[in-house]
Design a protein around this motif. Structure first.
Motif, PDB file in Angstrom:
ATOM      1  N   ARG A 301      51.439  18.346  28.487  1.00 13.87           N
ATOM      2  CA  ARG A 301      50.983  17.954  29.824  1.00 13.87           C
ATOM      3  C   ARG A 301      52.116  17.405  30.687  1.00 13.87           C
ATOM      4  NH1 ARG A 301      50.885  16.156  34.019  1.00 13.87           N
ATOM      5  NH2 ARG A 301      49.271  15.049  35.183  1.00 13.87           N
ATOM      6  N   TYR A 302      53.045  16.627  30.106  1.00 14.10           N
ATOM      7  CA  TYR A 302      53.985  15.883  30.948  1.00 14.10           C
ATOM      8  C   TYR A 302      55.440  16.369  30.911  1.00 14.10           C
ATOM      9  CZ  TYR A 302      50.172  12.614  31.593  1.00 14.10           C
ATOM     10  OH  TYR A 302      48.965  12.058  31.930  1.00 14.10           O
ATOM     11  N   ILE A 383      44.925  13.436  24.733  1.00 18.85           N
ATOM     12  CA  ILE A 383      45.027  14.748  25.370  1.00 18.85           C
ATOM     13  C   ILE A 383      45.084  15.829  24.291  1.00 18.85           C
ATOM     14  CG2 ILE A 383      46.457  16.226  26.838  1.00 18.85           C
ATOM     15  CD1 ILE A 383      47.455  13.669  28.216  1.00 18.85           C
TER      16      ILE A 383
END
Length: 456
Positions: A301-302, A383
């Motif tokens: 995600r990051y 997540i």
């Protein structure tokens, strides 16, 4: 190698300096580009002052030494050019093995006038992330693998780099991955490097020849993030110094030679429960835990938004392309080297995640802070990752920014990363990289002259 315990307090540091008859101290501060800034002090001056002062902007300059003319943070600190106080970290003291006189090097932390860590200093950022893990009762364990090129001396920036001459009197002209004989071509150099590392107590492990001509890789033993970031920082200084003494250069550029693979800093990472000592990535039955998958989910995600932190220069994005042995996306898989996030084959207690997107040109403190921050958010937010990539990830679309300008836009927009790494750090870092990007855009490349001069 000095077998006595490493200093943890200033008094123990003084005893260490006495024991080694040190006459000079290199007081080092890693800046955001990974350059060693600071001062060289006589031993008596170092002992009397127990630190030193430098302008705060010293740790926040571009790779060319420039500062933003206007910036949200720089307008405050540059108006009075305020000082920061540097405190030596006794645990970082090392000999300078190539110095003529008995000399030590000590890495310092940066503090403001209120006794608070300067938020954009690289060690401060990594400490901040490690503190977040400590608050959860977690302890990160990391192990970097650092690639670099040996190249012939080159004093003309307009001349392409080429491999150096080895013991045979010839330069490499072909790929020599994992070749023992190719490494032995540079035996005198590597003997010096290992001798220097031994005297500096750097815990380097395996040396191999990588794919590129003159490309090498050194692996570090797994340990805590801050100590290993210090070792990578010192190792880069050591290799460059040793190479110069053998009439060649060592470079950690991400893509120094056209047509050759780029250089990475792969970082293996796992998280240990401090109370039990167990690897959080494995369940009691040996299977992968939810934390393992959530950590990967956080990276997926990051990491794309954080790429400017680990691909910090315009050159970095030349490495991240298809058919260059570097990832182009953030797919994950077991024992799959085409993905950005790999889980190597390991016993349950050694289950770990390898971040393969990080370039060798990244500041080790910032790189470790970045990858640990992404995994931390993933575990906190639980997540879920994408399904595992079973095949060739190069057949999947690009999922990483393609240029420094694009990467900076992604970085500025991500509030979660800013919250974990610190708003001041993200602000200063992005301002510095904008300065570098603007400088690069003023340069006309040979490609432009060759293909555009008479054709457009």
């Amino acid at each position: 190698m000095d077998s006595s315990p490493h200093p943890t307090h200033f008094n123990e540091l003084e005893q260490w300096l006495d024991r080694h008859r040190i006459t000079e101290i290199e007081c080092l501060v890693p800046d955001l580009t990974g350059v060693a800034r600071g001062k060289i002090l006589p031993r008596i001056k170092f002992t009397e002052d127990r630190g030193m002062r430098l302008p705060e902007v010293v740790v926040g300059m571009s790779v060319t030494g420039e500062l933003p003319e206007h910036g949200a943070y720089y307008d405050i600190i540059s108006a009075v050019d305020r000082d920061m106080h540097l405190r030596p970290d006794p645990a970082t003291v090392r000999l300078v093995p190539w110095a003529a006189d008995p000399t030590a090097q000590v890495i310092h932390d940066c503090y403001d006038k209120n006794g608070l860590l300067v938020p954009f200093a690289p060690r401060s950022v990594l400490r901040r992330v490690c503190d977040l893990y400590a608050a959860e009762g977690w302890k990160p364990v990391v192990a970097p693998e650092l690639e670099f090129y040996l190249v012939a001396r080159n004093t003309d920036p307009n001349t392409p780099l080429r491999p150096p001459i080895g013991r045979s009197g010839r330069a490499e002209t072909s790929r020599q991955a994992y070749s023992i004989d190719a490494v032995n071509e540079f035996d005198p150099l590597f003997e010096d490097i290992y001798d220097y590392c031994d005297r500096m107590e750097l815990n380097v492990d395996t040396l191999i020849h990588e794919i590129g001509a003159g490309q090498m890789e050194i692996n570090f033993f797994h340990a805590s993030p801050l100590g290993l970031a210090d070792e990578v920082f010192l190792f880069k200084r050591t290799v460059r110094e040793a190479a110069l003494r053998h009439d060649m250069y060592a470079t950690f550029m991400a893509k120094p030679i056209a047509g050759e693979p780029g250089s990475a800093m792969h970082i293996h990472q796992s998280i240990v429960d401090e109370a039990s000592g167990d690897n959080l990535f494995s369940k009691a039955d040996g299977s992968a835990s939810d934390a393992f998958y959530h950590y990967i989910g956080g990276l997926q995600r990051y990491v794309p938004a954080a790429m400017a932190l680990v691909a910090p220069y315009v050159n970095s994005y030349r490495r991240l392309a298809r058919s260059t042995a570097a990832p182009i996306n953030i797919e994950w898989g077991h024992d799959n080297r085409t993905v950005g996030i790999r889980s190597p084959i390991a016993q349950p207690q050694a289950r770990r995640v390898e971040n393969r997107v990080i370039g060798a040109d990244a500041n080790p403190y910032v790189a470790l802070a970045m990858t640990l921050a992404c995994g931390y958010i993933g575990m906190k937010k639980r997540i879920a990752p994408k399904p595992e990539m079973k095949g060739d990830a190069y057949l999947s679309p690009y999922a990483l920014p393609r240029s420094l300008g694009e990467a900076l836009d992604w970085l500025r927009r991500d509030e979660d990363l800013s919250e974990v790494l610190g708003h001041e750090f993200i602000t200063v870092y992005a301002e510095i990289k904008e300065v570098e990007f603007e400088e690069f855009m003023k340069v006309i490349s040979p490609w432009e002259r060759e293909h555009l001069l008479l054709h457009v």
